[in-house]
Design a protein around this motif. Structure first.
Motif, short mmCIF file in Angstrom:
data_model
loop_
_atom_site.label_atom_id
_atom_site.label_comp_id
_atom_site.label_asym_id
_atom_site.label_seq_id
_atom_site.Cartn_x
_atom_site.Cartn_y
_atom_site.Cartn_z
N ASN A 166 0.80 -1.22 0.00
CA ASN A 166 0.00 0.00 0.00
C ASN A 166 0.83 1.27 0.00
O ASN A 166 0.42 2.31 -0.52
N LYS A 167 2.02 1.22 0.60
CA LYS A 167 2.85 2.43 0.63
C LYS A 167 3.34 2.80 -0.75
O LYS A 167 3.72 3.94 -1.01
N ASN A 168 3.35 1.83 -1.64
CA ASN A 168 3.82 2.08 -3.00
C ASN A 168 2.94 1.29 -3.97
O ASN A 168 3.21 0.12 -4.25
N LYS A 169 1.88 1.94 -4.45
CA LYS A 169 0.89 1.23 -5.26
C LYS A 169 1.46 0.75 -6.59
O LYS A 169 0.86 -0.09 -7.26
N GLU A 170 2.60 1.32 -6.99
CA GLU A 170 3.22 0.86 -8.23
C GLU A 170 3.93 -0.47 -8.02
O GLU A 170 4.26 -1.16 -8.97
N LYS A 171 4.16 -0.80 -6.77
CA LYS A 171 4.88 -2.02 -6.46
C LYS A 171 3.88 -3.14 -6.19
O LYS A 171 3.23 -3.17 -5.14
N HIS A 172 3.74 -4.02 -7.13
CA HIS A 172 2.80 -5.12 -6.97
C HIS A 172 3.32 -6.36 -7.69
O HIS A 172 4.19 -6.27 -8.55
N LYS A 173 2.77 -7.49 -7.31
CA LYS A 173 3.10 -8.76 -7.95
C LYS A 173 1.82 -9.41 -8.44
O LYS A 173 0.79 -9.34 -7.78
N PHE A 174 1.91 -10.05 -9.63
CA PHE A 174 0.81 -10.82 -10.17
C PHE A 174 1.13 -12.31 -10.06
O PHE A 174 2.29 -12.72 -10.15
N ALA A 175 0.09 -13.11 -9.89
CA ALA A 175 0.26 -14.56 -9.87
C ALA A 175 -0.99 -15.22 -10.42
O ALA A 175 -2.07 -14.61 -10.49
N LEU A 176 -0.85 -16.47 -10.82
CA LEU A 176 -1.98 -17.29 -11.29
C LEU A 176 -2.06 -18.55 -10.44
O LEU A 176 -1.03 -19.15 -10.12
N ASP A 218 6.03 -9.87 0.87
CA ASP A 218 5.73 -8.69 1.68
C ASP A 218 4.64 -7.88 0.98
O ASP A 218 4.90 -7.24 -0.04
N TYR A 219 3.43 -7.94 1.48
CA TYR A 219 2.34 -7.18 0.88
C TYR A 219 1.37 -6.73 1.97
O TYR A 219 1.32 -7.29 3.07
N ASP A 220 0.60 -5.71 1.65
CA ASP A 220 -0.41 -5.20 2.58
C ASP A 220 -1.81 -5.62 2.16
O ASP A 220 -2.71 -5.71 3.01
#
Length: 684
Positions: A166-176, A218-220
Motif C-alpha cells: 500500500n505504501k507504493n501502489k506501483e509495487k505489486h506482484k501478479f500470480a496465477l 511482503d504485501y499489505d
C-alpha cells in the motif's frame, strides 16, 4: 444454394435455444435444485458453443474480405451479434443466480457463503480443510514481466492474483493459481447450525486462505479474481498421415488444450488494470471478452448438493415396462413375432442390454454387428460385446473415434475391445458414422435369421435416462436384409446405393427426403389435404428449408418440433404461412428424430439418427428407417400428437426469436413429457 429466402442465422438460432434453457432456470415451478442444474446446462452449452462454433466463425472471419461472398453471411458481423446476445444472456444468468436462486435457497435455510462470510468456527473448519486437502494440490505461478505469460488450459478456472504494497501502489506482484475442480468436489458442505445448511465452494476456500499460499511475500493487500479461458476445440487432422489413424487422432487431441483463445470469462469486480494486463497478454479480440460473476465453470453446478430434501428435485420416475415385451423370456422369440418400440427414458434401456446379453450367450447367435458413437463411462454395452466374443461370437464393432469431445474415451474403448479380440472398425476417415444400429445374426433351421435394433439415440445407458429417444426392435427382412448390406459396406469402407427401405446418408438421404416432400406437394396440388410432421434436434440445411417452403406454397400443412437450431422462419407470407414450429425444453432432453408424411391418409413414418443439417445429410453415415408395424406406427403418432398439444413447455419458433410460450388454446394444461409417461403407463 437457395437465394433470398427467409432464414434465421444458425448461430443466432442456437443462442435462442440456449435462452430456452435459461427460461427453465427462471421457471419457479421447476424444483429449486433443478433450476440450478439448468443454469449449469446453459453454461456448459455455451462453453461448447465457443469452443466449436465461435472458433469456426473466427477462422472464417480471418480468411479474407470476401468471406460474406463465399459463405453467404459476414462472419465478423455474426461474431458481433453473438457478443451482444451472450452479454445480455450472461446478465440474465447472473441476475437469476444472485438475485433469485440464491435468495430462494436462503428461504429454504440453505446458504452459499463466500470467504467474507465465515464466522470463527466455520473459518477454522475451512482452514483445516484447505491445509489438509487443498493446499498440496495448488501450484501458484508467479508472473514475471520479462518472461512469457503462462499457458492457460482450456476451460480451467484460474485466480488472477494481485499483491500490493500500500505504501507504493506501483509495487505489486501478479500470480496465477489453477483452482482444482471436478464437479462434485467443488462444493463443500460445512457444519450446520440450528438446522441452517451452509455450502461453500472450493473457490472461496482458496480465497479465504490466500495468506497460506503467499505468506513469503511482503504485501499489505491481496486480491484474487476468477477467469476462465475457452479455446478453439476443432481438431486439425492431417488427412494424409501415414501413421495409424488412432495415433494421429491422439496427437491431435493433445493440441486441443492449446487452441486459439476464443473467450475470456472474467469476474466483473476485477479492477481495470488487471483486466487490461490479461487482455494484452492473451491477445484476445474484443468480442471474446465476456463479463461474468465470481464463479466460472458453472457446469459444475450440475452436481450441486441437495442438502435439504427430495422436494427440491424432480421426483424420481420408475422406468415403465414395454407392453407385451418380457425381459425374462427370449427377446429373439418375441421380436420374431412383431416389432417393439422402446421409448426412452420413460421405458428402460435395460431391454437393449438384455438383447445384447442374450445374443452373447445364445448358442444359435453367430455374429453381432454394431455402430457405436458415444458410450457410458462404464459401458454395459461394451461388457456385453466382450462377453459375446469370449463365447465365440463374431463381433464386428464400428466405434466412431471422431465423436466430438468423446474421442479420448472412444480410443480407450477401442483398445479394450481389441484386447479382447473384437474386430474394431474405426469408421470412415472423411465421414463420421453417426448411425445407431445393431444387427444380430442367428442360425435358425439351417439359415441365418437377423434381428435388429435401430435407434434415434446412442447405445449409452447414462444418456438413455436423460434423453427422449426411440429404439426399435425388429426382425422384418425388409429392414434386416438392407442392414446386412449396409454393414458390409461399412466393413469395406464403401457406400452402397439402392436401399429400398432404409434412408442412408451420405449418398441417398437428401434425395429420398426431397422425394417424400415432393409426393406431399403432388397430393396438395391434386386438391387432397397433405401434411408433414418433422421432429428433430436441428433444421439448418438451407436447401431443405427451401424445399419445405416449396411444400408450403403448394398448400402442404407442416408442423415442426425442433429442440435446437431452426433456420426456417415460420409464418412468412409467401414462404411459410402454413408452417408452425415449436421447441420443447423440459426435464428430459428431446433427442428423437421422427418424420411423418400424410400420404393420403396412409401415413409414412420414419425414425432416424439424422437431423436435417448439411453434415448429417452429406457428410455422415446416418440411417433413417421406416416403421412398418402398425401398432408401433400408431404409438409413435400418439406420442407426436401429445407433443403437438404441449402448452406448458412448448415455445414458438418465430421471426422474433423471442421464445414465446405456446398459447393455451385449450382448457386443459398439457405437458408433453408428463403426458407421454402417463400414456405409456396405461397403454395396453
Amino acid at each position: 444454394m437457395p437465394k433470398n429466402i427467409p432464414l434465421i442465422n444458425r448461430e443466432i438460432s442456437w443462442l435462442s435455444f440456449n435462452d430456452r434453457v435459461l427460461q427453465e432456470a427462471a421457471d419457479k415451478t421447476v424444483p429449486l435444485v433443478e433450476r440450478i442444474r439448468f443454469l449449469a446446462i446453459f453454461s456448459s452449452n455455451l462453453d461448447e458453443f465457443y469452443r466449436v462454433r465461435v472458433a469456426t466463425l473466427s477462422r472464417l472471419s480471418n480468411l479474407n474480405t470476401k468471406s460474406k461472398e463465399i459463405f453467404g453471411y459476414n462472419p465478423r458481423k455474426t461474431l458481433n451479434q453473438i457478443k451482444t446476445i451472450v452479454v445480455r444472456q450472461e446478465r440474465k444468468f447472473n441476475h437469476l443466480y444472485e438475485d433469485d436462486i440464491v435468495k430462494e435457497l436462503e428461504r429454504q435455510k440453505i446458504f452459499i457463503i463466500n470467504e467474507k462470510q465465515m464466522n470463527v468456527s466455520r473459518g477454522q473448519f475451512v482452514r483445516e480443510y484447505f491445509r489438509n486437502k487443498v493446499l498440496s494440490t495448488l501450484v501458484p505461478v508467479m508472473i514475471d514481466k520479462d518472461a512469457p505469460f503462462p499457458q492457460l488450459k482450456d476451460r480451467a478456472i484460474y485466480f488472477f492474483v494481485k499483491m500490493t504494497k500500500n505504501k507504493n501502489k506501483e509495487k505489486h506482484k501478479f500470480a496465477l493459481i489453477e483452482i482444482p475442480t471436478d464437479g462434485s468436489n467443488r462444493f463443500i458442505v460445512l457444519p450446520e447450525t440450528n438446522n441452517l445448511k451452509f455450502i461453500t465452494l472450493i473457490d472461496d476456500i482458496v480465497r479465504y486462505c490466500l495468506d497460506d499460499i503467499f505468506f513469503i511475500f511482503d504485501y499489505d493487500s491481496i486480491e484474487a479474481y476468477s477467469i476462465q479461458l475457452t479455446r478453439d476445440a476443432e481438431l486439425d487432422l492431417d488427412r494424409h498421415v501415414s501413421e495409424k489413424f488412432i495415433d494421429a487422432l491422439s496427437k491431435s487431441l493433445q493440441k486441443r488444450g492449446k487452441g486459439k483463445p476464443m473467450r475470456l470469462l472474467y469476474d466483473t469486480d476485477m479492477p481495470l488494470d488487471m483486466l487490461t494486463h490479461l487482455v494484452a497478454e492473451l491477445d484476445l479480440s474484443a468480442d471474446g471478452l465476456i463479463p461474468g460473476n465470481r464463479y466460472h465453470n458453472f457446469k459444475d453446478f450440475i452436481s450441486f448438493p441437495n442438502v435439504r430434501g427430495p422436494e427440491l428435485e424432480f421426483p424420481k420416475i420408475a422406468p415403465l415396462p414395454v407392453s407385451n415385451l418380457s425381459s425374462v423370456t427370449s427377446l429373439f422369440a418375441q421380436i420374431a413375432k412383431r416389432d417393439f418400440l422402446i421409448n426412452l427414458p420413460y421405458q428402460s434401456f435395460d431391454y437393449i442390454i438384455h438383447f445384447l446379453r442374450e445374443a452373447a450367450i445364445d448358442p444359435k447367435v453367430k455374429e453381432i454387428n454394431i455402430t457405436l458413437y458415444r458410450l457410458a463411462e462404464n459401458s454395459r454395452v461394451i461388457h456385453a460385446l466382450i462377453n459375446a466374443a469370449k463365447n465365440g461370437k463374431k463381433v464386428n464393432c464400428l466405434l466412431e473415434l471422431k465423436a466430438r469431445f468423446d474421442e479420448q474415451a472412444n480410443i480407450y474403448w477401442t483398445n479394450r475391445l481389441e484386447d479382447e479380440g473384437i474386430e474394431v472398425n474405426y469408421g470412415m476417415l472423411d465421414y463420421k458414422v453417426h448411425s445407431k444400429i445393431c444387427l444380430v445374426g442367428r442360425m435358425e433351421k439351417g439359415k441365418m435369421v437377423y434381428y435388429a435394433n435401430l435407434a434415434t439415440g446412442n447405445f449409452n445407458e447414462k444418456t438413455a435416462s436423460l434423453y427422449c429417444d426411440h429404439s426399435l426392435f425388429t426382425s422384418n427382412p425388409l429392414i434386416t436384409k438392407e442392414l446386412v448390406k449396409l454393414f458390409d459396406g461399412l466393413q469395406k469402407k464403401v457406400f452402397y446405393r439402392g436401399f429400398q427401405n432404409l434412408i442412408v446418408s451420405p449418398l441417398e438421404s437428401r434425395q429420398k427426403i426431397y422425394d417424400l416432400i415432393d409426393a406431399e406437394i403432388k397430393i396438395a396440388k391434386s386438391g387432397t389435404p397433405a401434411y408433414i410432421i418433422l421432429k428433430m434436434n436441428s433444421l439448418t440445411d438451407e436447401d431443405m428449408v427451401s424445399k419445405l417452403y416449396d411444400a408450403n406454397n403448394a398448400g402442404v400443412k407442416i408442423n415442426l418440433i425442433i429442440r435446437g437450431m431452426c433456420c426456417l422462419v415460420p409464418g412468412v407470407q409467401g414462404y411459410s404461412e402454413n408452417i408452425e414450429a415449436i421447441s420443447i425444453v423440459d426435464r428430459f432432453l428431446e433427442h428423437a428424430r421422427v418424420w411423418i408424411f400424410g400420404n393420403k391418409g396412409d401415413e409414412k413414418v420414419f425414425l432416424s439418427s439424422a437431423d436435417l443439417m448439411a453434415r448429417n445429410l452429406d457428410h455422415r453415415v446416418e440411417v433413417g428407417f421406416p416403421i412398418l408395424d402398425p401398432a408401433v406406427k400408431s404409438e409413435i403418432r400418439d406420442i407426436i400428437d401429445i407433443q403437438l398439444k404441449d402448452n406448458s413447455k412448448a415455445r414458438e419458433i418465430n421471426q422474433l426469436n423471442n421464445n414465446r410460450y405456446k398459447k393455451n388454446k385449450l382448457k386443459t394444461e398439457n405437458r408433453a413429457q408428463i403426458d407421454t409417461y402417463t400414456y405409456l403407463k396405461y397403454k395396453k
